[in-house]
Design an enzyme around this catalytic site. Structure first.
Site, short mmCIF file in Angstrom:
data_model
loop_
_atom_site.label_atom_id
_atom_site.label_comp_id
_atom_site.label_asym_id
_atom_site.label_seq_id
_atom_site.Cartn_x
_atom_site.Cartn_y
_atom_site.Cartn_z
N GLU A 42 50.23 50.34 34.34
CA GLU A 42 49.04 49.94 35.12
C GLU A 42 49.47 48.94 36.20
O GLU A 42 49.74 47.78 35.92
CB GLU A 42 48.00 49.31 34.18
CG GLU A 42 46.78 48.81 34.93
CD GLU A 42 45.86 47.96 34.05
OE1 GLU A 42 45.88 48.10 32.81
OE2 GLU A 42 45.12 47.13 34.62
N ARG A 46 46.01 44.09 43.08
CA ARG A 46 45.73 42.68 43.35
C ARG A 46 46.61 42.11 44.45
O ARG A 46 46.51 40.94 44.78
CB ARG A 46 46.00 41.84 42.10
CG ARG A 46 45.01 42.12 41.02
CD ARG A 46 45.27 41.22 39.83
NE ARG A 46 44.62 41.81 38.68
CZ ARG A 46 44.71 41.35 37.45
NH1 ARG A 46 45.44 40.28 37.21
NH2 ARG A 46 44.10 41.95 36.47
N THR A 70 42.68 46.94 38.05
CA THR A 70 41.79 46.16 38.93
C THR A 70 41.07 47.09 39.92
O THR A 70 40.88 46.75 41.10
CB THR A 70 42.56 45.03 39.67
OG1 THR A 70 43.54 44.48 38.80
CG2 THR A 70 41.61 43.92 40.06
N LYS A 130 38.39 49.68 27.80
CA LYS A 130 39.20 48.46 27.75
C LYS A 130 38.28 47.32 27.31
O LYS A 130 37.18 47.17 27.87
CB LYS A 130 39.77 48.22 29.15
CG LYS A 130 40.28 46.84 29.44
CD LYS A 130 40.92 46.79 30.83
CE LYS A 130 40.93 45.39 31.39
NZ LYS A 130 41.73 45.28 32.62
#
Ligand code: 3PG
Length: 209
Positions: A42, A46, A70, A130
């Site tokens: 992942e 960001r 994100t 998640k």
């Protein structure tokens, strides 16, 4: 191959949450994780180079399955898919994001922290979620409590996970894997210490043993 959210969560005990500031480190980092036994990666959106890193990893490291983290809105999901991401992870859930990922054919692990979050996600067909931020949102007691009304939901707790506490989570019946940044420490990336990243991955694969 098109992966399902469940397959993504069942591939290894840990999904590394990766923050990359330097494109030059991306490929070797991904190879180190794969060498250590972790291929679901992942890469969080960001940093300004995140999409380029996803593009490079998907092109240069075919053994890896790179996803984007994100992912907060439809345009993030589109950009991630076009860069080569094979799945998306979001910190929270919105119906717009769920619909966008579904129409793009991009598997999504949506973030949830409350019963209402779970109800909204499952209304839209998402049952692999998640749990974020795991420690701050109640940790193991919260997972046990959520397992009552939501017996069929499976979680990837993320936020505060470490090599030391992950096993306690992994042994919960409603947990398939955990997510965490500890496999790719910022200082290991800065020092180009890919051997350390490989050995952290190797240790993580042994979890839930
Ligand atoms: C994050 O958003 O950075 C992830 O939840 C990872 O959290 P961690 O650094 O506590 O593993």
């Amino acid at each position: 191959m098109q992966w399902t959210a469940r397959q993504i969560m069942q591939d290894a005990p840990v999904i590394p949450v990766i923050v990359l500031h330097d494109v030059a480190a991306a490929v070797e980092m991904a190879r180190a994780l794969v060498a250590g036994g972790i291929r679901m990666l992942e890469v969080t959106l960001r940093t300004p180079v995140a999409l380029e890193c996803i593009r490079l990893i998907s092109r240069e490291v075919p053994e890896a399955v790179v996803g984007a983290g994100t992912v907060c809105c439809a345009s993030d999901a589109e950009a991630a898919l076009h860069a080569g991401a094979r799945f998306a992870v979001s910190p929270g859930y919105t119906a717009a994001l769920g619909a966008s990922c579904r129409s793009l054919g991009l598997p999504l692990l949506p973030g949830v922290a409350t019963a209402s979050d779970i109800m909204r996600a499952q209304d839209d067909g998402y049952t692999e979620l998640k749990f974020f931020p795991a420690i701050q949102a109640g940790g193991i007691p919260m997972l046990i409590a959520l397992g009552g009304p939501f017996e069929h939901i499976r979680f990837c707790p993320t936020g505060g996970m470490t090599q030391a506490n992950a096993n306690e989570y992994l042994h919960r019946p409603n947990v398939l894997c955990v997510g965490g940044s500890w496999l790719v420490p910022a200082d290991a990336l800065a020092q180009r210490d890919f051997a350390r990243i490989e050995s952290l991955a190797r240790a993580a694969v042994q979890l839930k043993g």
